[in-house]
Scaffold this active site. Structure first.
Site, PDB file in Angstrom:
ATOM      1  N   ASP A  43      40.555  15.823  50.796  1.00 46.61           N
ATOM      2  CA  ASP A  43      40.975  14.648  50.022  1.00 46.61           C
ATOM      3  C   ASP A  43      41.333  13.482  50.942  1.00 46.61           C
ATOM      4  O   ASP A  43      41.779  13.685  52.071  1.00 46.61           O
ATOM      5  CB  ASP A  43      42.175  15.035  49.147  1.00 46.61           C
ATOM      6  CG  ASP A  43      42.407  14.054  48.014  1.00 46.61           C
ATOM      7  OD1 ASP A  43      41.514  13.210  47.756  1.00 46.61           O
ATOM      8  OD2 ASP A  43      43.472  14.123  47.383  1.00 46.61           O
ATOM      9  N   GLY A  44      41.140  12.266  50.439  1.00 49.92           N
ATOM     10  CA  GLY A  44      41.598  11.075  51.156  1.00 49.92           C
ATOM     11  C   GLY A  44      40.489  10.202  51.732  1.00 49.92           C
ATOM     12  O   GLY A  44      40.774   9.276  52.495  1.00 49.92           O
ATOM     13  N   HIS A  72      33.417   8.473  52.246  1.00 47.05           N
ATOM     14  CA  HIS A  72      32.682   9.709  51.928  1.00 47.05           C
ATOM     15  C   HIS A  72      31.684  10.032  53.042  1.00 47.05           C
ATOM     16  O   HIS A  72      31.504  11.183  53.415  1.00 47.05           O
ATOM     17  CB  HIS A  72      31.955   9.578  50.588  1.00 47.05           C
ATOM     18  CG  HIS A  72      32.889   9.405  49.424  1.00 47.05           C
ATOM     19  ND1 HIS A  72      34.032  10.157  49.282  1.00 47.05           N
ATOM     20  CD2 HIS A  72      32.857   8.567  48.350  1.00 47.05           C
ATOM     21  CE1 HIS A  72      34.670   9.793  48.169  1.00 47.05           C
ATOM     22  NE2 HIS A  72      33.975   8.826  47.596  1.00 47.05           N
ATOM     23  N   ARG A 114      34.801   9.231  37.798  1.00 44.07           N
ATOM     24  CA  ARG A 114      34.808   8.087  38.730  1.00 44.07           C
ATOM     25  C   ARG A 114      33.723   7.079  38.346  1.00 44.07           C
ATOM     26  O   ARG A 114      32.810   7.416  37.588  1.00 44.07           O
ATOM     27  CB  ARG A 114      34.565   8.604  40.154  1.00 44.07           C
ATOM     28  CG  ARG A 114      35.692   9.500  40.601  1.00 44.07           C
ATOM     29  CD  ARG A 114      35.565   9.902  42.037  1.00 44.07           C
ATOM     30  NE  ARG A 114      36.735  10.689  42.409  1.00 44.07           N
ATOM     31  CZ  ARG A 114      37.199  10.828  43.636  1.00 44.07           C
ATOM     32  NH1 ARG A 114      36.577  10.234  44.645  1.00 44.07           N
ATOM     33  NH2 ARG A 114      38.263  11.545  43.880  1.00 44.07           N
ATOM     34  N   LEU A 147      29.507  33.306  59.184  1.00 44.70           N
ATOM     35  CA  LEU A 147      30.412  32.638  58.254  1.00 44.70           C
ATOM     36  C   LEU A 147      29.774  32.470  56.876  1.00 44.70           C
ATOM     37  O   LEU A 147      28.621  32.041  56.775  1.00 44.70           O
ATOM     38  CB  LEU A 147      30.740  31.243  58.824  1.00 44.70           C
ATOM     39  CG  LEU A 147      31.488  30.281  57.905  1.00 44.70           C
ATOM     40  CD1 LEU A 147      32.942  30.710  57.746  1.00 44.70           C
ATOM     41  CD2 LEU A 147      31.423  28.848  58.458  1.00 44.70           C
ATOM     42  N   ARG A 152      49.139  18.880  45.048  1.00 46.97           N
ATOM     43  CA  ARG A 152      48.633  19.455  43.798  1.00 46.97           C
ATOM     44  C   ARG A 152      47.350  20.231  44.050  1.00 46.97           C
ATOM     45  O   ARG A 152      46.742  20.119  45.109  1.00 46.97           O
ATOM     46  CB  ARG A 152      48.447  18.391  42.716  1.00 46.97           C
ATOM     47  CG  ARG A 152      47.544  17.252  43.114  1.00 46.97           C
ATOM     48  CD  ARG A 152      47.300  16.276  41.947  1.00 46.97           C
ATOM     49  NE  ARG A 152      46.686  15.053  42.439  1.00 46.97           N
ATOM     50  CZ  ARG A 152      47.354  13.934  42.746  1.00 46.97           C
ATOM     51  NH1 ARG A 152      48.649  13.872  42.576  1.00 46.97           N
ATOM     52  NH2 ARG A 152      46.716  12.880  43.214  1.00 46.97           N
ATOM     53  N   SER A 189      44.654  20.334  41.678  1.00 48.49           N
ATOM     54  CA  SER A 189      43.491  19.638  41.120  1.00 48.49           C
ATOM     55  C   SER A 189      42.411  20.598  40.618  1.00 48.49           C
ATOM     56  O   SER A 189      41.219  20.434  40.928  1.00 48.49           O
ATOM     57  CB  SER A 189      42.918  18.667  42.163  1.00 48.49           C
ATOM     58  OG  SER A 189      43.899  17.716  42.553  1.00 48.49           O
TER      59      SER A 189
HETATM   60  C1  IPE Z   1      40.197  16.955  44.549  1.00 50.72           C
HETATM   61  O1  IPE Z   1      40.393  15.650  44.955  1.00 50.72           O
HETATM   62  C2  IPE Z   1      38.722  17.248  44.422  1.00 50.72           C
HETATM   63  C3  IPE Z   1      37.966  17.271  45.671  1.00 50.72           C
HETATM   64  C4  IPE Z   1      38.473  17.187  46.862  1.00 50.72           C
HETATM   65  C5  IPE Z   1      36.543  17.421  45.517  1.00 50.72           C
HETATM   66  P1  IPE Z   1      40.645  14.473  43.886  1.00 50.72           P
HETATM   67  O2  IPE Z   1      40.846  13.244  44.669  1.00 50.72           O
HETATM   68  O3  IPE Z   1      39.561  14.473  42.881  1.00 50.72           O
HETATM   69  O4  IPE Z   1      41.985  14.980  43.193  1.00 50.72           O
HETATM   70  P2  IPE Z   1      43.095  14.175  42.378  1.00 50.72           P
HETATM   71  O5  IPE Z   1      42.368  13.223  41.468  1.00 50.72           O
HETATM   72  O6  IPE Z   1      43.921  13.467  43.378  1.00 50.72           O
HETATM   73  O7  IPE Z   1      43.834  15.255  41.659  1.00 50.72           O
HETATM   74  C1  IPE Z   2      37.908  13.214  48.467  1.00 49.60           C
HETATM   75  O1  IPE Z   2      38.326  11.908  48.739  1.00 49.60           O
HETATM   76  C2  IPE Z   2      36.433  13.278  48.140  1.00 49.60           C
HETATM   77  C3  IPE Z   2      36.142  13.658  46.745  1.00 49.60           C
HETATM   78  C4  IPE Z   2      37.015  13.934  45.824  1.00 49.60           C
HETATM   79  C5  IPE Z   2      34.744  13.718  46.377  1.00 49.60           C
HETATM   80  P1  IPE Z   2      38.709  10.907  47.570  1.00 49.60           P
HETATM   81  O2  IPE Z   2      37.483  10.163  47.151  1.00 49.60           O
HETATM   82  O3  IPE Z   2      39.409  11.618  46.474  1.00 49.60           O
HETATM   83  O4  IPE Z   2      39.687   9.934  48.332  1.00 49.60           O
HETATM   84  P2  IPE Z   2      41.051   9.320  47.777  1.00 49.60           P
HETATM   85  O5  IPE Z   2      41.880  10.466  47.296  1.00 49.60           O
HETATM   86  O6  IPE Z   2      40.695   8.388  46.695  1.00 49.60           O
HETATM   87  O7  IPE Z   2      41.664   8.654  48.966  1.00 49.60           O
HETATM   88 MG    MG Z   3      41.346  12.000  46.098  1.00 49.87          MG
END
Ligand code: IPE
Ligand code: IPE
Ligand code: MG
Length: 251
Positions: free
Chosen positions: A31-32, A48, A82, A142, A205, A207
């Site tokens: 995430d992030g 991404h 999204r 793996l 969390r 998710s």
């Molecule tokens: C969780 O991240 C899903 C993936 C990493 C693919 P999200 O960014 O979608 O989760 P929320 O919206 O913060 O719960």
């Molecule tokens: C995780 O990063 C990638 C996916 C969920 C596909 P995010 O796109 O959720 O990045 P943030 O959480 O918005 O920073």
């Molecule tokens: Mg996210």
């Protein structure tokens, strides 16, 4: 982070964790990416793209470590909400990344698995995934599990539906349904439950990830954003995991 290991070089840390029992299965909520990009004044998709590079390095690191299973949460069933442009970009990136990484996955003896609803993906993405699954089927290193269009509640509902069908057909007694039987009907059948779940970007969390499978998993959350997550971070998470006392309800 434990102070003793924080000062080690990456190589020394790797050697130290290899000398102790490793988790059999580590799962990561990557995430992030969006915040990483925003912090640099870039569009979310740049995050991404950078996230794919981090994933490649983590798969390599897991191989060096000799990890049995690594699960990466790549796209959740909720991520369809999204903006269309971002979803489209993610799907394209997924397709091209699997294609590009396939030779190295084969070469390094990685076996690919996918959990989630593949049927709902665009035919070209699905074909690419199926090609990679087929090409790595016989590999014995793996096991890399990619969670793709994955949602744990949907997975559980489908498993329960499959069991209900078998009961209705008279093939299965309700009393014969136990934890092992249910687990056999999940997307993760045959994969041991994760010992360690890592989430980047600081969110506390789950998710909708692996709800059944993480009943006793050790959680490790880092504020580091996914594109900045390095092999050293993975090794540090494992070093911390190795310091935990897992009691499973005992004493
Ligand atoms: C969780 O991240 C899903 C993936 C990493 C693919 P999200 O960014 O979608 O989760 P929320 O919206 O913060 O719960
Ligand atoms: C995780 O990063 C990638 C996916 C969920 C596909 P995010 O796109 O959720 O990045 P943030 O959480 O918005 O920073
Ligand atoms: Mg996210």
């Amino acid at each position: 982070m434990s102070r003793a290991t924080a000062e080690l070089t990456e190589e020394a840390l790797l050697a130290a964790i290899k000398a102790c029992p490793l988790p059999r299965h580590a799962a990561i909520i990557m995430d992030g990416n969006g915040r990483w990009a925003r912090g640099r004044g870039l569009p979310r998709i740049a995050g991404h793209r950078e996230g794919v590079k981090a994933a490649r390095e983590i798969v390599r690191a897991a191989g060096r470590l000799g990890l049995g299973y690594l699960t990466l949460y790549a796209f959740s069933s909720e991520n369809w909400s999204r903006p269309a442009g971002e979803v489209e970009f993610l799907m394209g990136l997924l397709e091209s990344s699997i294609d590009r990484e396939l030779p190295e996955l084969i070469e390094s003896n990685v076996r690919l698995r996918v959990i989630g609803r593949l049927e709902a993906l665009a035919p070209s993405v699905r074909r690419g995934v199926e090609r990679a699954l087929e090409a790595t089927r016989a590999n014995s290193g793996l096991t890399l599990v990619i969670a793709l269009n994955y949602g744990a509640r949907r997975e559980l509902v489908e498993a329960i539906r499959a069991l209900a069908r078998r009961v209705a057909a008279g093939e299965l007694a309700p009393e014969a349904i136990d934890e092992a039987r249910l687990a056999e009907h999940l997307d993760t059948r045959g994969v041991p439950d994760p010992d360690l779940l890592i989430r980047t970007s600081g969110e506390m969390r789950i998710s909708n990830f692996l709800l059944w499978q993480i009943a006793y998993t050790e959680l490790w959350v880092t504020p580091t954003l996914w594109p900045d997550f390095s092999p050293r971070d993975l090794y540090q998470a494992i070093a911390d995991f190795q310091q935990r006392s897992r009691r499973f309800g005992g004493v």
